[in-house]
Design a protein around this motif. Structure first.
Motif, PDB file in Angstrom:
ATOM      1  N   ARG A 145       9.982 -51.399   6.541  1.00  9.64           N
ATOM      2  CA  ARG A 145       9.566 -49.998   6.577  1.00  9.64           C
ATOM      3  C   ARG A 145       8.075 -49.874   6.910  1.00  9.64           C
ATOM      4  NH1 ARG A 145      13.137 -46.274   2.759  1.00  9.64           N
ATOM      5  NH2 ARG A 145      14.701 -47.524   3.872  1.00  9.64           N
ATOM      6  N   ALA A 146       7.283 -50.829   6.421  1.00 10.35           N
ATOM      7  CA  ALA A 146       5.855 -50.843   6.766  1.00 10.35           C
ATOM      8  C   ALA A 146       5.668 -51.064   8.270  1.00 10.35           C
ATOM      9  CB  ALA A 146       5.134 -51.936   5.980  1.00 10.35           C
ATOM     10  N   HIS A 147       6.461 -51.971   8.836  1.00  8.19           N
ATOM     11  CA  HIS A 147       6.392 -52.175  10.286  1.00  8.19           C
ATOM     12  C   HIS A 147       6.739 -50.869  11.012  1.00  8.19           C
ATOM     13  CE1 HIS A 147       6.092 -56.492   9.543  1.00  8.19           C
ATOM     14  NE2 HIS A 147       5.859 -56.655  10.824  1.00  8.19           N
ATOM     15  N   ALA A 148       7.753 -50.162  10.516  1.00 13.85           N
ATOM     16  CA  ALA A 148       8.146 -48.899  11.155  1.00 13.85           C
ATOM     17  C   ALA A 148       7.004 -47.885  11.067  1.00 13.85           C
ATOM     18  CB  ALA A 148       9.417 -48.348  10.514  1.00 13.85           C
ATOM     19  N   ALA A 149       6.370 -47.778   9.902  1.00 12.99           N
ATOM     20  CA  ALA A 149       5.302 -46.785   9.712  1.00 12.99           C
ATOM     21  C   ALA A 149       4.128 -47.042  10.657  1.00 12.99           C
ATOM     22  CB  ALA A 149       4.829 -46.799   8.254  1.00 12.99           C
ATOM     23  N   ILE A 150       3.707 -48.301  10.746  1.00 12.07           N
ATOM     24  CA  ILE A 150       2.564 -48.620  11.616  1.00 12.07           C
ATOM     25  C   ILE A 150       2.971 -48.496  13.092  1.00 12.07           C
ATOM     26  CG2 ILE A 150       0.767 -50.326  12.129  1.00 12.07           C
ATOM     27  CD1 ILE A 150       0.695 -49.133   9.260  1.00 12.07           C
ATOM     28  N   ALA A 151       4.222 -48.848  13.394  1.00 12.20           N
ATOM     29  CA  ALA A 151       4.702 -48.709  14.778  1.00 12.20           C
ATOM     30  C   ALA A 151       4.754 -47.240  15.192  1.00 12.20           C
ATOM     31  CB  ALA A 151       6.085 -49.347  14.934  1.00 12.20           C
ATOM     32  N   ALA A 172       6.014 -37.580  16.540  1.00 16.54           N
ATOM     33  CA  ALA A 172       6.595 -38.848  16.078  1.00 16.54           C
ATOM     34  C   ALA A 172       6.406 -39.001  14.568  1.00 16.54           C
ATOM     35  CB  ALA A 172       5.960 -40.023  16.825  1.00 16.54           C
ATOM     36  N   VAL A 173       5.224 -38.645  14.088  1.00 12.87           N
ATOM     37  CA  VAL A 173       4.951 -38.731  12.645  1.00 12.87           C
ATOM     38  C   VAL A 173       5.866 -37.765  11.881  1.00 12.87           C
ATOM     39  CG1 VAL A 173       3.233 -38.240  10.852  1.00 12.87           C
ATOM     40  CG2 VAL A 173       2.596 -39.590  12.862  1.00 12.87           C
ATOM     41  N   ARG A 174       5.993 -36.522  12.357  1.00  8.68           N
ATOM     42  CA  ARG A 174       6.897 -35.564  11.693  1.00  8.68           C
ATOM     43  C   ARG A 174       8.323 -36.102  11.650  1.00  8.68           C
ATOM     44  NH1 ARG A 174       4.151 -31.576  14.869  1.00  8.68           N
ATOM     45  NH2 ARG A 174       5.875 -31.596  16.370  1.00  8.68           N
TER      46      ARG A 174
ATOM     47  N   HIS B 147      10.922 -38.318  19.335  1.00 11.12           N
ATOM     48  CA  HIS B 147       9.568 -38.879  19.466  1.00 11.12           C
ATOM     49  C   HIS B 147       9.407 -40.081  18.539  1.00 11.12           C
ATOM     50  CE1 HIS B 147       8.476 -35.302  21.783  1.00 11.12           C
ATOM     51  NE2 HIS B 147       7.321 -35.877  22.059  1.00 11.12           N
ATOM     52  N   ALA B 148       9.921 -39.962  17.317  1.00  8.12           N
ATOM     53  CA  ALA B 148       9.814 -41.081  16.373  1.00  8.12           C
ATOM     54  C   ALA B 148      10.564 -42.304  16.901  1.00  8.12           C
ATOM     55  CB  ALA B 148      10.343 -40.666  14.995  1.00  8.12           C
ATOM     56  N   ALA B 149      11.769 -42.099  17.422  1.00 10.21           N
ATOM     57  CA  ALA B 149      12.581 -43.230  17.890  1.00 10.21           C
ATOM     58  C   ALA B 149      11.898 -43.971  19.039  1.00 10.21           C
ATOM     59  CB  ALA B 149      13.967 -42.738  18.327  1.00 10.21           C
ATOM     60  N   ILE B 150      11.371 -43.222  20.001  1.00 12.30           N
ATOM     61  CA  ILE B 150      10.723 -43.875  21.152  1.00 12.30           C
ATOM     62  C   ILE B 150       9.384 -44.485  20.721  1.00 12.30           C
ATOM     63  CG2 ILE B 150       9.948 -43.573  23.549  1.00 12.30           C
ATOM     64  CD1 ILE B 150      12.980 -43.133  23.059  1.00 12.30           C
TER      65      ILE B 150
END
Lengths: 186, 186
Positions: A145-151, A172-174, B147-150
């Protein structure tokens, strides 16, 4: 005293020029001109461009990590800290000062510089993993999940620059925060 | 017949060299040498480097979009298609062939080339938004989630290259998919 100031000015000028035009395209001579210090100071503090680049990229990374830590290690509940970190205002079209360096061939081809970038992301991922763990997730899930957040942040910058849409990073953040903390979104 | 082949060879050679060393560092002469076609063909098909770059980046974008569409527009349920797209095997350390171009100054400084990149991401985001909408989300939420997925994919590439950890992209995808489709993960 004055040598400390000259060094700081050189590092600051290098940080600005690296951010504006990349490491490869920035000459020590241009840093010298932008810094306003004497030529002797440059070669005294930084005999080679590599030395200057290590100091400047190190300073950029230290600033970025210090900022991230202030948000990720406050007294708020873990999920609030994570959302605050994700939603922090960012200049989307300028790109991440650290992340952009991963596309700078002059950085990637220099092991010493690349190591500074690697250390930054490993540290940021480590601290973010700790905060996700605090929310009660098992270690491997917290790490993913940390990888997802930073990505999300790094990829949001890529999307914003690619589409010239400054809202792309925020979107993307929303999208991610809506999945992460749905209760805070309703 | 033979002119079509020469054009395709030139475009293919340009795609390979752009991916390996960037657009700015690639000369038409190097493309000519790698393609094995005669010099006359190069100038016949592509009078300028800009013409060659538009054709090569256009071909890279078309390939990438066609691949994405095959996954995102199959007959499977919407969420299955989204997860399949996210989890598709990717060469994390090589970087995204399209996304990396957003850090190539020669591309970003050329409006014609930048427009090709913008069109790619706008199209990919549009199709991904449609698939999220199929899952029953309102338009604005579907758009943010696309946007999050990409961003997860583009940011995962950045993390993998920065940390030299090929698993970083897969970890970011797992972290996101675990939130998106928790039932498929248990």
């Amino acid at each position: 005293m004055s040598t400390t100031t000259a060094r700081d000015r050189l590092v600051g000028a290098a940080q600005d020029l690296f951010a504006a035009q990349g490491v490869g395209a920035t000459s020590p001579r241009a840093v010298l001109a932008a810094s306003g210090v004497g030529q002797g100071s440059l070669y005294h503090h930084f005999p080679t461009k590599h030395d200057l680049a290590v100091a400047a990229i190190g300073a950029t990374v230290d600033d970025a990590l210090a900022r991230a830590m202030r948000t990720l290690r406050s007294d708020s509940p873990a999920i609030t800290r994570l959302v605050a970190y994700l939603e922090r205002p960012r200049d989307a079209l300028a790109g991440c000062k650290v992340g952009r360096l991963t596309s700078d061939q002059a950085v990637m081809d220099d092991d010493g510089l690349h190591d500074v970038l690697t250390a930054y992301f490993v540290r940021l991922l480590g601290v973010t993993t700790d905060v996700f763990r605090e929310t009660g997730l098992p270690d491997d899930v917290a790490r993913d999940r940390a990888h997802a957040a930073i990505a999300i942040i790094q990829g949001g910058y890529v999307l914003a620059r690619a589409t010239q849409d400054p809202d792309a990073l925020a979107a993307a953040v929303r999208g991610f925060v809506g999945l992460l903390a749905p209760k805070e979104n309703t």
